[in-house]
Design an enzyme around this catalytic site. Structure first.
Site, PDB file in Angstrom:
ATOM      1  N   LYS A  44       0.803  -1.236   0.000  1.00 39.68           N
ATOM      2  CA  LYS A  44       0.000   0.000   0.000  1.00 39.68           C
ATOM      3  C   LYS A  44       0.831   1.280   0.000  1.00 39.68           C
ATOM      4  CE  LYS A  44      -3.526  -1.247  -0.524  1.00 39.68           C
ATOM      5  NZ  LYS A  44      -3.928  -2.082  -1.702  1.00 39.68           N
ATOM      6  N   HIS A  99       7.273  -7.101  -2.555  1.00 42.34           N
ATOM      7  CA  HIS A  99       7.058  -6.552  -1.210  1.00 42.34           C
ATOM      8  C   HIS A  99       8.061  -7.156  -0.219  1.00 42.34           C
ATOM      9  CE1 HIS A  99       3.420  -4.489  -2.286  1.00 42.34           C
ATOM     10  NE2 HIS A  99       2.657  -5.543  -2.373  1.00 42.34           N
ATOM     11  N   SER A 129      -5.107   2.382   4.400  1.00 42.65           N
ATOM     12  CA  SER A 129      -5.260   1.765   3.083  1.00 42.65           C
ATOM     13  C   SER A 129      -5.288   0.233   3.203  1.00 42.65           C
ATOM     14  CB  SER A 129      -4.099   2.216   2.190  1.00 42.65           C
ATOM     15  OG  SER A 129      -4.142   1.616   0.941  1.00 42.65           O
TER      16      SER A 129
HETATM   17  S1  PPS Z   1      -0.528  -3.015  -3.139  1.00 41.10           S
HETATM   18  O1  PPS Z   1      -1.808  -3.748  -3.024  1.00 41.10           O
HETATM   19  O2  PPS Z   1       0.285  -3.206  -1.940  1.00 41.10           O
HETATM   20  O3  PPS Z   1       0.217  -3.348  -4.337  1.00 41.10           O
HETATM   21  O4  PPS Z   1      -0.974  -1.485  -3.197  1.00 41.10           O
HETATM   22  P1  PPS Z   1      -0.103  -0.250  -3.696  1.00 41.10           P
HETATM   23  O5  PPS Z   1      -0.186  -0.160  -5.170  1.00 41.10           O
HETATM   24  O6  PPS Z   1       1.256  -0.291  -3.100  1.00 41.10           O
HETATM   25  O7  PPS Z   1      -0.865   0.969  -3.040  1.00 41.10           O
HETATM   26  C1  PPS Z   1      -2.228   1.215  -3.288  1.00 41.10           C
HETATM   27  C2  PPS Z   1      -2.500   2.657  -2.899  1.00 41.10           C
HETATM   28  O8  PPS Z   1      -1.936   3.531  -3.910  1.00 41.10           O
HETATM   29  C3  PPS Z   1      -2.964   4.384  -4.393  1.00 41.10           C
HETATM   30  N1  PPS Z   1      -2.683   4.739  -5.782  1.00 41.10           N
HETATM   31  C4  PPS Z   1      -2.514   6.003  -6.208  1.00 41.10           C
HETATM   32  N2  PPS Z   1      -2.516   7.169  -5.527  1.00 41.10           N
HETATM   33  C5  PPS Z   1      -2.322   8.308  -6.252  1.00 41.10           C
HETATM   34  N3  PPS Z   1      -2.160   8.319  -7.589  1.00 41.10           N
HETATM   35  C6  PPS Z   1      -2.138   7.169  -8.320  1.00 41.10           C
HETATM   36  N4  PPS Z   1      -1.961   7.205  -9.631  1.00 41.10           N
HETATM   37  C7  PPS Z   1      -2.323   5.942  -7.606  1.00 41.10           C
HETATM   38  N5  PPS Z   1      -2.382   4.627  -7.963  1.00 41.10           N
HETATM   39  C8  PPS Z   1      -2.604   3.924  -6.837  1.00 41.10           C
HETATM   40  C9  PPS Z   1      -4.231   3.559  -4.230  1.00 41.10           C
HETATM   41  O9  PPS Z   1      -5.380   4.371  -4.330  1.00 41.10           O
HETATM   42  C10 PPS Z   1      -3.987   2.976  -2.851  1.00 41.10           C
HETATM   43  O10 PPS Z   1      -4.126   3.961  -1.825  1.00 41.10           O
HETATM   44  P2  PPS Z   1      -5.444   4.205  -0.983  1.00 41.10           P
HETATM   45  O11 PPS Z   1      -5.030   5.126   0.117  1.00 41.10           O
HETATM   46  O12 PPS Z   1      -5.956   2.882  -0.507  1.00 41.10           O
HETATM   47  O13 PPS Z   1      -6.407   4.868  -1.944  1.00 41.10           O
END
Ligand code: PPS
Length: 309
Positions: A44, A99, A129
């Site tokens: 996340k 990860h 998240s």
């Molecule tokens: S995972 O499941 O661990 O692979 O998730 P990960 O991709 O690391 O993190 C997911 C969070 O990143 C947010 N996200 C973004 N935020 C801003 N801009 C863009 N383009 C973007 N893409 C992914 C996503 O909404 C998750 O955060 P939260 O706070 O849950 O919305």
């Protein structure tokens, strides 16, 4: 049915995505190639955002590839059972995701010329998240309550165990020339500047217009609308889409009670703060979190953006 995690070298994993064999393979047998780039994160932290950015760098900003191939196939997680079966289809130079904590990362990386981009995020926002994600994803433990999950996160009783250990482990690499770290908050505050820095690290040259394309096509809005990147294509067997969405919300629009504090308001305006945790933590939880954070991070000698918030 409740999910039970197993441990591999002290770290929690879910049997729905990993096995001892897949982890042992990732750590000891997986062959890193010199032109590989690894996106490494605690869950996340912005993994998929970075995958989208690097996918777009590969195509000089052209979104066709991002719009036609699921994100997890463009950059599989090399420690997962599924990811290991998908890597065969990845055309070099590979961008792979992970990860894994530092102490169980692929041994062959350390004798290669491959590069790592490590993305960090405010752990308070990660906690929130991850809480929502655990509610949706069937192969992770479904938290009973936010309060219980809050404690589990601080104690490292969650998937991939402790955020503190993950960050402290990887920060040992911070002076290595093949290691680059960036925060989710920096991406959020200045995506264009971040893309430029990432290009410098990777030795990638882009024209102004191509940089604009990368920035526009990796925005929250673009990714949320792209079914190849927003996880709506993931089978219901893994993700219960009725319980939420992977791209939860554009954090820049969250207005919390806490933000009414003029100091915080000013910070939001000038620094583009994210901070959905403020919608979820009580004052007492926040104080407790800060206490644990200070204790666990005291030896790191690094200051992160979110520590001033
Ligand atoms: S995972 O499941 O661990 O692979 O998730 P990960 O991709 O690391 O993190 C997911 C969070 O990143 C947010 N996200 C973004 N935020 C801003 N801009 C863009 N383009 C973007 N893409 C992914 C996503 O909404 C998750 O955060 P939260 O706070 O849950 O919305």
């Amino acid at each position: 049915m409740s999910v039970q995690y197993f441990t591999y070298k002290g770290v929690n994993f879910s049997p729905g995505s990993y096995s001892h064999e897949s982890l042992n393979f990732a750590e000891n047998e997986f062959q890193v190639q010199d032109d590989d780039v690894y996106i490494v994160t605690y869950p996340k932290s912005g993994t998929n955002w970075m995958i989208e950015i690097l996918s777009l760098l590969r195509t000089n900003g052209d979104p066709t590839w991002c719009n036609s191939v699921p994100i997890w196939r463009r950059s599989p997680w090399f420690e997962t059972l599924k990811g290991q079966s998908q890597i065969i289809d990845v055309t070099p130079p590979r961008v792979l995701s992970s990860h894994l904590p530092f102490h169980i990362f692929a041994k062959s990386f350390f004798t290669s010329k491959a590069k790592i981009i490590y993305v960090l995020r405010n752990p308070k926002d990660i906690l929130v998240s991850l809480f929502y994600f655990c509610k949706m994803i069937r192969i992770f433990k479904d938290p009973e309550s936010f309060e219980e999950f809050f404690e589990d996160f601080l104690q490292g009783n969650v998937l991939y165990s402790s955020w503190f250990d993950h960050v402290k482990g990887w920060m040992q690499m911070k002076t290595n020339k093949n290691f680059f770290y960036i925060t989710y908050e920096e991406l959020h505050q200045d995506l264009r500047g971040s893309v430029v820095k990432i290009c410098e690290f990777l030795g990638k040259e882009l024209h102004e217009a191509q940089t604009d394309l990368v920035v526009n096509n990796s925005s929250f809005k673009a990714m949320k609308e792209n079914k190849m990147s927003n996880y709506t294509l993931l089978s219901q067997k893994y993700l219960d889409q009725t319980k939420g969405s992977f791209m939860r919300k554009d954090q820049s629009f969250s207005i919390a009670q806490w933000d009414l504090n003029p100091w915080v308001l000013q910070s939001r305006v000038f620094q583009g703060i994210t901070g959905d945790w403020k919608n979820h933590f009580t004052v007492a939880q926040n104080e407790y979190f800060d206490k644990v954070y200070q204790e666990k991070m005291k030896d790191l000698n690094m200051k992160f953006f979110w520590e001033d918030i």
